[in-house]
Design a protein around this motif. Structure first.
Motif, PDB file in Angstrom:
ATOM      1  N   ASN A   1       7.822   5.286 -31.979  1.00 38.44           N
ATOM      2  CA  ASN A   1       6.412   5.624 -32.150  1.00 38.44           C
ATOM      3  C   ASN A   1       6.054   6.970 -31.537  1.00 38.44           C
ATOM      4  O   ASN A   1       5.365   7.771 -32.157  1.00 38.44           O
ATOM      5  CB  ASN A   1       5.525   4.531 -31.557  1.00 38.44           C
ATOM      6  N   PHE A   2       6.510   7.222 -30.323  1.00 36.60           N
ATOM      7  CA  PHE A   2       6.050   8.411 -29.614  1.00 36.60           C
ATOM      8  C   PHE A   2       6.983   9.611 -29.704  1.00 36.60           C
ATOM      9  O   PHE A   2       6.534  10.746 -29.573  1.00 36.60           O
ATOM     10  CB  PHE A   2       5.799   8.080 -28.138  1.00 36.60           C
ATOM     11  N   LEU A   3       8.260   9.399 -29.949  1.00 39.96           N
ATOM     12  CA  LEU A   3       9.193  10.524 -29.983  1.00 39.96           C
ATOM     13  C   LEU A   3       9.722  10.846 -31.378  1.00 39.96           C
ATOM     14  O   LEU A   3      10.108  11.975 -31.638  1.00 39.96           O
ATOM     15  CB  LEU A   3      10.375  10.250 -29.038  1.00 39.96           C
ATOM     16  N   LEU A   4       9.770   9.850 -32.251  1.00 46.91           N
ATOM     17  CA  LEU A   4      10.329  10.073 -33.582  1.00 46.91           C
ATOM     18  C   LEU A   4       9.277   9.902 -34.676  1.00 46.91           C
ATOM     19  O   LEU A   4       9.599   9.478 -35.774  1.00 46.91           O
ATOM     20  CB  LEU A   4      11.493   9.105 -33.828  1.00 46.91           C
ATOM     21  N   SER A   5       8.052  10.246 -34.373  1.00 50.80           N
ATOM     22  CA  SER A   5       6.993  10.109 -35.361  1.00 50.80           C
ATOM     23  C   SER A   5       6.137  11.362 -35.372  1.00 50.80           C
ATOM     24  O   SER A   5       5.765  11.875 -34.313  1.00 50.80           O
ATOM     25  CB  SER A   5       6.122   8.892 -35.029  1.00 50.80           C
ATOM     26  N   ALA A   6       5.854  11.849 -36.562  1.00 48.32           N
ATOM     27  CA  ALA A   6       4.996  13.024 -36.677  1.00 48.32           C
ATOM     28  C   ALA A   6       3.578  12.694 -36.214  1.00 48.32           C
ATOM     29  O   ALA A   6       2.896  13.532 -35.640  1.00 48.32           O
ATOM     30  CB  ALA A   6       4.989  13.526 -38.121  1.00 48.32           C
ATOM     31  N   GLU A   7       3.126  11.465 -36.467  1.00 50.10           N
ATOM     32  CA  GLU A   7       1.802  11.014 -36.047  1.00 50.10           C
ATOM     33  C   GLU A   7       1.926   9.657 -35.371  1.00 50.10           C
ATOM     34  O   GLU A   7       1.944   8.621 -36.038  1.00 50.10           O
ATOM     35  CB  GLU A   7       0.869  10.892 -37.257  1.00 50.10           C
ATOM     36  N   PRO A   8       2.036   9.624 -34.034  1.00 49.43           N
ATOM     37  CA  PRO A   8       2.159   8.340 -33.344  1.00 49.43           C
ATOM     38  C   PRO A   8       0.956   7.434 -33.622  1.00 49.43           C
ATOM     39  O   PRO A   8      -0.184   7.892 -33.664  1.00 49.43           O
ATOM     40  CB  PRO A   8       2.208   8.723 -31.856  1.00 49.43           C
ATOM     41  N   GLY A   9       1.242   6.174 -33.842  1.00 47.89           N
ATOM     42  CA  GLY A   9       0.179   5.218 -34.121  1.00 47.89           C
ATOM     43  C   GLY A   9      -0.213   4.442 -32.877  1.00 47.89           C
ATOM     44  O   GLY A   9       0.471   4.475 -31.860  1.00 47.89           O
ATOM     45  N   ASN A  10      -1.349   3.764 -32.975  1.00 46.60           N
ATOM     46  CA  ASN A  10      -1.786   2.902 -31.882  1.00 46.60           C
ATOM     47  C   ASN A  10      -1.059   1.568 -31.981  1.00 46.60           C
ATOM     48  O   ASN A  10      -0.879   1.032 -33.070  1.00 46.60           O
ATOM     49  CB  ASN A  10      -3.294   2.655 -31.968  1.00 46.60           C
ATOM     50  N   PHE A  11      -0.673   1.028 -30.842  1.00 42.87           N
ATOM     51  CA  PHE A  11      -0.020  -0.277 -30.857  1.00 42.87           C
ATOM     52  C   PHE A  11      -1.018  -1.380 -31.150  1.00 42.87           C
ATOM     53  O   PHE A  11      -0.681  -2.384 -31.751  1.00 42.87           O
ATOM     54  CB  PHE A  11       0.683  -0.549 -29.532  1.00 42.87           C
ATOM     55  N   VAL A  12      -2.247  -1.203 -30.696  1.00 45.24           N
ATOM     56  CA  VAL A  12      -3.276  -2.206 -30.897  1.00 45.24           C
ATOM     57  C   VAL A  12      -4.487  -1.520 -31.513  1.00 45.24           C
ATOM     58  O   VAL A  12      -4.978  -0.535 -30.971  1.00 45.24           O
ATOM     59  CB  VAL A  12      -3.661  -2.873 -29.557  1.00 45.24           C
ATOM     60  N   PRO A  13      -4.989  -2.011 -32.654  1.00 43.44           N
ATOM     61  CA  PRO A  13      -6.188  -1.413 -33.249  1.00 43.44           C
ATOM     62  C   PRO A  13      -7.369  -1.467 -32.282  1.00 43.44           C
ATOM     63  O   PRO A  13      -7.450  -2.341 -31.409  1.00 43.44           O
ATOM     64  CB  PRO A  13      -6.447  -2.285 -34.475  1.00 43.44           C
ATOM     65  N   GLY A  14      -8.310  -0.562 -32.444  1.00 39.55           N
ATOM     66  CA  GLY A  14      -9.461  -0.450 -31.557  1.00 39.55           C
ATOM     67  C   GLY A  14     -10.279  -1.725 -31.422  1.00 39.55           C
ATOM     68  O   GLY A  14     -10.853  -1.995 -30.367  1.00 39.55           O
ATOM     69  N   PHE A  15     -10.344  -2.529 -32.458  1.00 44.63           N
ATOM     70  CA  PHE A  15     -11.129  -3.763 -32.420  1.00 44.63           C
ATOM     71  C   PHE A  15     -10.701  -4.674 -31.273  1.00 44.63           C
ATOM     72  O   PHE A  15     -11.512  -5.345 -30.651  1.00 44.63           O
ATOM     73  CB  PHE A  15     -11.005  -4.524 -33.752  1.00 44.63           C
ATOM     74  N   TYR A  16      -9.417  -4.696 -30.968  1.00 43.46           N
ATOM     75  CA  TYR A  16      -8.902  -5.608 -29.953  1.00 43.46           C
ATOM     76  C   TYR A  16      -9.221  -5.165 -28.533  1.00 43.46           C
ATOM     77  O   TYR A  16      -8.915  -5.871 -27.580  1.00 43.46           O
ATOM     78  CB  TYR A  16      -7.399  -5.815 -30.134  1.00 43.46           C
ATOM     79  N   ALA A  17      -9.854  -4.002 -28.354  1.00 43.49           N
ATOM     80  CA  ALA A  17     -10.283  -3.561 -27.031  1.00 43.49           C
ATOM     81  C   ALA A  17     -11.595  -4.233 -26.624  1.00 43.49           C
ATOM     82  O   ALA A  17     -11.994  -4.168 -25.478  1.00 43.49           O
ATOM     83  CB  ALA A  17     -10.440  -2.046 -27.008  1.00 43.49           C
ATOM     84  N   SER A  18     -12.255  -4.906 -27.559  1.00 44.95           N
ATOM     85  CA  SER A  18     -13.506  -5.609 -27.269  1.00 44.95           C
ATOM     86  C   SER A  18     -13.215  -6.970 -26.648  1.00 44.95           C
ATOM     87  O   SER A  18     -12.096  -7.490 -26.771  1.00 44.95           O
ATOM     88  CB  SER A  18     -14.308  -5.791 -28.562  1.00 44.95           C
ATOM     89  N   PRO A  19     -14.201  -7.590 -25.985  1.00 48.38           N
ATOM     90  CA  PRO A  19     -13.981  -8.935 -25.410  1.00 48.38           C
ATOM     91  C   PRO A  19     -13.560  -9.960 -26.468  1.00 48.38           C
ATOM     92  O   PRO A  19     -12.661 -10.764 -26.227  1.00 48.38           O
ATOM     93  CB  PRO A  19     -15.334  -9.297 -24.798  1.00 48.38           C
ATOM     94  N   LEU A  20     -14.171  -9.920 -27.642  1.00 50.91           N
ATOM     95  CA  LEU A  20     -13.793 -10.851 -28.710  1.00 50.91           C
ATOM     96  C   LEU A  20     -12.362 -10.585 -29.173  1.00 50.91           C
ATOM     97  O   LEU A  20     -11.607 -11.521 -29.442  1.00 50.91           O
ATOM     98  CB  LEU A  20     -14.759 -10.741 -29.890  1.00 50.91           C
ATOM     99  N   GLY A  21     -11.973  -9.325 -29.213  1.00 47.22           N
ATOM    100  CA  GLY A  21     -10.615  -8.972 -29.602  1.00 47.22           C
ATOM    101  C   GLY A  21      -9.584  -9.456 -28.600  1.00 47.22           C
ATOM    102  O   GLY A  21      -8.514  -9.935 -28.975  1.00 47.22           O
ATOM    103  N   VAL A  22      -9.908  -9.349 -27.305  1.00 47.57           N
ATOM    104  CA  VAL A  22      -8.994  -9.826 -26.265  1.00 47.57           C
ATOM    105  C   VAL A  22      -8.834 -11.338 -26.364  1.00 47.57           C
ATOM    106  O   VAL A  22      -7.716 -11.867 -26.269  1.00 47.57           O
ATOM    107  CB  VAL A  22      -9.496  -9.409 -24.862  1.00 47.57           C
TER     108      VAL A  22
END
Length: 163
Positions: free
Chosen positions: A82-103
């Protein structure tokens, strides 16, 4: 020259490479591919004095260090990919899961996956890659229902939680 390494590989390259791991693993080690059993090995190593029969003192986790090393390698490989062999590193967890409901969703989903993995006698990787390769009917049935469950979750359950 190494530009092809930074791009996503097509299914007809990555699929056979994953498929080749099965005979190579069987020929070199005589063991099956699987990750879900490593939770037991790690638990037994971290809790050596537990009273839980599943992780009892009589369980020899050291005989399974190969599986623990495999899991650590998967984590390190995912990070490198993801971080060394990718032109555009992706997020491991989508932003939605940062919310209390997502957790809460991740926690409940993790428990359900852990229970399902134990109940089914293996994870999606073990059944789909290894079990079907070994012509195991139970693994074929499990894989069909993994896909059915994924479709139901994606099309009917997930839209209830994500606007």
């Amino acid at each position: 020259m190494l530009e092809w390494l930074l791009e996503p590989w097509p299914w007809y390259v990555s699929g056979p490479l994953i498929g080749l791991t099965v005979p190579i693993l069987l020929l070199l080690t005589g063991r099956n591919l699987g990750i879900s059993s490593s939770l037991r090995h790690i638990g037994a190593a971290c809790l050596p004095n537990t009273k839980l029969p599943y992780l009892s003192k009589n369980y020899n986790w050291r005989a399974h260090t190969r599986t623990i090393v495999f899991v650590v390698g998967v984590l390190i490989g995912g990070f490198i990919g993801n971080f060394l062999l990718s032109a555009e590193p992706g997020n491991f967890v989508p932003g939605f899961y940062a919310s209390p409901l997502g957790v809460v969703g991740l926690f409940v989903g993790g428990i359900m996956i852990g229970f399902g993995t134990r109940y089914a006698g293996g994870c999606t990787s073990g059944h789909t890659i290894m079990g079907i390769s070994a012509l195991n009917l139970g693994s074929l049935i499990a894989t069909v229902f993994f896909f059915v469950g994924g479709l139901i979750s994606t099309w009917f359950i997930l839209p209830l939680f994500i606007p």
